[in-house]
Design a protein around this motif. Structure first.
Motif, mmCIF file in Angstrom:
data_model
loop_
_atom_site.group_PDB
_atom_site.id
_atom_site.type_symbol
_atom_site.label_atom_id
_atom_site.label_comp_id
_atom_site.label_asym_id
_atom_site.label_seq_id
_atom_site.Cartn_x
_atom_site.Cartn_y
_atom_site.Cartn_z
ATOM 1 N N SER A 583 24.788 -23.522 13.628
ATOM 2 C CA SER A 583 25.872 -23.617 14.609
ATOM 3 C C SER A 583 25.477 -22.872 15.884
ATOM 4 C CB SER A 583 27.147 -23.005 14.047
ATOM 5 O OG SER A 583 26.999 -21.591 13.910
ATOM 6 N N LEU A 604 32.646 -23.170 26.072
ATOM 7 C CA LEU A 604 32.473 -24.195 25.036
ATOM 8 C C LEU A 604 33.720 -25.081 24.934
ATOM 9 C CD1 LEU A 604 30.770 -22.044 22.247
ATOM 10 C CD2 LEU A 604 29.705 -23.914 23.519
ATOM 11 N N LEU A 609 33.681 -28.098 22.615
ATOM 12 C CA LEU A 609 32.784 -27.522 21.621
ATOM 13 C C LEU A 609 33.348 -26.182 21.160
ATOM 14 C CD1 LEU A 609 29.360 -28.213 23.405
ATOM 15 C CD2 LEU A 609 30.229 -29.397 21.381
ATOM 16 N N SER A 613 30.177 -25.487 16.372
ATOM 17 C CA SER A 613 29.528 -26.778 16.633
ATOM 18 C C SER A 613 28.024 -26.689 16.378
ATOM 19 C CB SER A 613 29.783 -27.212 18.087
ATOM 20 O OG SER A 613 31.164 -27.354 18.340
ATOM 21 N N LEU A 615 24.366 -28.266 17.315
ATOM 22 C CA LEU A 615 23.674 -29.048 18.338
ATOM 23 C C LEU A 615 22.559 -29.876 17.705
ATOM 24 C CD1 LEU A 615 23.280 -26.262 21.069
ATOM 25 C CD2 LEU A 615 25.004 -28.077 20.998
#
Length: 712
Positions: A583, A604, A609, A613, A615
């Motif tokens: 994360s 974020l 986000l 989250s 990526l």
């Protein structure tokens, strides 16, 4: 107090002669925008108009070129004796280094320097919330009571950085002391730091000094209202141009005398609505001064390396035998001109002499930011731990070798063998020069430029307008204000902001007009976020904000001094690279320390986000909207070209500046980019970490320049 029928156009109605005089002057300046607005807004606009009028008359008499910006603030003087223009910002004549002005604004540090040099001052007690940097071993109510028992009532309470009497209180007894401390403990005082002083007996004097000469000395008298049998106290106070916030402060004082603001005093009744003598009394009297008084003022000037200031002093005898109350970097010369016509005749000529004549060295500046390269909170914590340390070795060891603020110059100064002192809080270095004058360094303010230039660089919208007038590339922007302002050329409301967004597109940058270190900067991605930012702003007590066009490109900082680029580097925001598993929060924990998670979380959320989250593999994501070193960014040194140097030199000459950092956004050469803002004291931690050459050369260059300025 609002919406009084006589308040709407106060100066048109109550001061028609002065209004017409100033309006006529402003209307004669064909290029000036918002002429009526400048005069109708509030009192500070009048002093600016009056000062500009006298200064311009003197310049035209001497046939010296000048320019006045379209908003009536910035007077640029082009003297044949100077390579660059001299800037004045309003009634800030730019005669002192910013390091001096910063000291004068801080009563505690000013008084400490004065005491070190043997001057007499009132006894005082510093009161600050527990854990802050000025805390003493006994800094609480018990300590305050001990101080009171020693000096007795009455006591004077002042904000450490207040001016013009704002927030000053007189405590006459224990009950008032208890009430004050309760309000202070509940955060109701004007400022965190309170200075409590004994009330000294004697006459109060104001002395105005410039370049070795006393220009005026006068005895200050109580502010007195005289009734006419027809006018309420409230309106009498408005007739004397009292600001509404000051009017509020007089209520309790009048009540003690048995008056309400709605009362109509009988004809010739005299009422004093203030606890203190201030600068509003028509009874102020010019008094003679002696050669000893002048030498006394020269000694004060040498202690700070100051050229122009006002001294407030109380004495039962001669002025030089008194107790210094305060030093003012901007004494009220417009009030003084009413006291002494002779002063008004010579003062403006002296100012032009000082800024354009052969006396005029290149004046000094650079305002202090936390050049330590660490956050303000960490810096305060470190300094707090240094309070009782006695020498620089202990100080540097306690701060783990981080050279910040005044400590950057230590090695160079010790090589030169000049005596110096550092105050116990680690903020102020006083260097004793062979001439007998002191050179004051305030944190990272080396004193290379004038205080008026500092005021301009602190004001982003104003700096932007001046750059735009000089044909320098800058982003489109608009000022966000709650009330009318002389900056305004449109109605600055939500519709105007939405119109700006429509013309410039998203994202936009929303930031404080006078902020630094990236504090308060937001990147706005859509209309919903813009409306929310405006709603939060309008509900706050924050000052002016700036809505700015977003310019894509690499973010560069260039540090410039006297025709030379000292450093050029790209500033890169803190970022993480996705691996498809971890994360964002986990990536931050792995790669960073001391990032402000709250700011990252907000950023974020703006992009839908969160810290949870994940990526995608190899996806690079900036954690914050800005690349400020203070908010966790890092740097990559770049090589500046001669073209870049000439570009910076043009900026310097346009402002009459010597030392600054300029932020540039560019996808190519630095000189081809857009100027984002100019910084009065650029942070050097990032480039110091990245470049050993800079770490070695920067202190030497700063110290060599100081030595050259001082003629040794």
């Amino acid at each position: 107090m609002k919406n009084k029928p006589y308040e709407k156009n106060l100066h048109q109605i109550l001061n028609r002669d002065k209004y017409q005089e100033n309006l006529g002057y402003l209307q004669s300046l064909k290029f000036l925008k918002n002429k009526d607005e400048l005069l109708q807004l509030y009192n500070p606009r009048f002093p600016i108009a009056v000062a500009q009028k006298y200064l311009i008359a003197e310049l035209e008499k001497r046939k010296i070129s000048y320019s006045l910006d379209p908003y009536g603030y910035c007077l640029r003087i082009f003297s044949p004796n100077r390579e660059t223009p001299h800037l004045m910002h309003g009634i800030n004549f730019g005669l002192n280094a910013t390091s001096v002005v910063k000291i004068f604004k801080d009563k505690i540090l000013t008084n400490e320097i004065l005491r070190q040099d043997g001057f007499t001052l009132p006894r005082e007690y510093i009161l600050e919330p527990k854990g802050n940097i000025f805390e003493t071993p006994v800094n609480n109510y018990e300590g305050l009571l001990q101080f009171t028992e020693k000096v007795g009532f009455p006591l004077i309470v002042k904000p450490n950085k207040g001016e013009r009497g704002n927030g000053v209180m007189l405590l006459s007894n224990l009950k008032e002391l208890e009430q004050f401390y309760q309000e202070y403990s509940n955060g109701l005082f004007d400022e965190k730091i309170a200075v409590i002083q004994e009330k000294v007996k004697g006459n109060e004097y104001r002395v105005i000094y410039l370049d070795g000469e006393i220009l005026l000395t006068y005895m200050k008298q109580p502010f007195t209202l005289v009734g006419d049998g027809k006018t309420t106290l409230e309106k009498l106070l408005y007739l004397r141009n009292l600001k509404e916030e000051a009017l509020e402060e007089t209520k309790g004082i009048l009540a003690k005398q048995g008056y309400l603001l709605t009362d109509i005093p009988a004809k010739d009744t005299q009422i004093q609505p203030y606890q203190f003598i201030n600068d509003l009394s028509e009874q102020d009297q010019e008094v003679p001064f002696t050669e000893q008084d002048q030498e006394f003022l020269k000694k004060i000037a040498k202690s700070f390396g100051a050229r122009f200031f006002g001294l407030d002093i109380i004495s039962e005898g001669a002025i030089h035998e008194g107790s210094i109350i305060e030093l003012n970097a901007k004494p009220d010369v417009l009030w003084a001109r009413k006291i002494s016509p002779e002063f008004n005749t010579k003062f403006w000529s002296k100012i032009i002499d000082a800024t354009t004549g052969t006396k005029d060295k290149v004046i000094k500046k650079n305002d202090s930011s936390f050049d330590a390269g660490i956050s303000e909170e960490e810096f305060e914590r470190k300094v707090h731990s240094l309070i009782h340390l006695q020498n620089k070795t202990e100080i540097l060891n306690a701060s783990h070798g981080i050279k910040h603020g005044v400590f950057i110059l230590l090695d160079e100064i010790e090589k030169s063998g000049f005596p110096y002192t550092i105050d116990e809080y680690g903020f102020v270095m006083t260097i004793q020069l062979p001439s007998g004058k002191n050179r004051i360094i305030y944190n990272a303010d080396y004193g290379f430029d004038s205080s008026s230039l500092r005021r301009i660089f602190e004001d982003k919208i104003y700096t932007s307008k001046i750059l735009r007038n000089g044909k320098f590339p800058v982003p489109n922007d608009m000022i966000i204000i709650k009330d009318r302002s002389s900056y305004s050329t449109t109605s600055n409301n939500t519709l105007a902001c939405l119109d700006f967004a429509k013309k410039n597109g998203y994202p936009l940058i929303f930031k404080p007009n006078d902020g630094s270190l990236g504090v308060g900067v937001q990147k706005i991605f859509n209309q919903e976020q813009l409306l929310k930012a405006l709603e939060d702003y309008n509900a706050s007590n924050k000052g002016l904000y700036l809505l700015q066009q977003y310019i894509p490109g690499k973010d560069y900082r260039v540090i410039y001094l006297d025709g030379e680029i000292l450093a050029a580097y790209e500033r890169i925001p803190p970022k993480v690279v996705g691996n498809g598993i971890s994360s964002i929060g986990q990536l931050i924990d792995k790669d960073f320390q001391d990032l402000e998670i709250n700011k990252i979380t907000t950023y974020l959320q703006q992009q839908n986000l969160s810290l949870d989250s994940v990526l995608p593999q190899d996806f690079e994501f900036n954690l914050l909207p800005t690349a400020n070193i203070a908010t966790g960014g890092f740097v990559r040194e770049v090589q500046a070209t001669e073209t870049d140097r000439l570009f910076l030199e043009r900026v310097a000459k346009y402002f009459g500046a010597r030392y600054f950092g300029v932020d540039i956004l560019s996808n190519g050469e630095l000189a081809d980019g857009v100027i984002l803002e100019i910084n009065k004291s650029p942070i050097t931690k990032g480039i110091s970490t990245a470049s050993e050459k800079f770490r070695t050369n920067y202190p030497k260059k700063i110290w060599d320049t100081i030595k050259k300025d001082e003629g040794f």
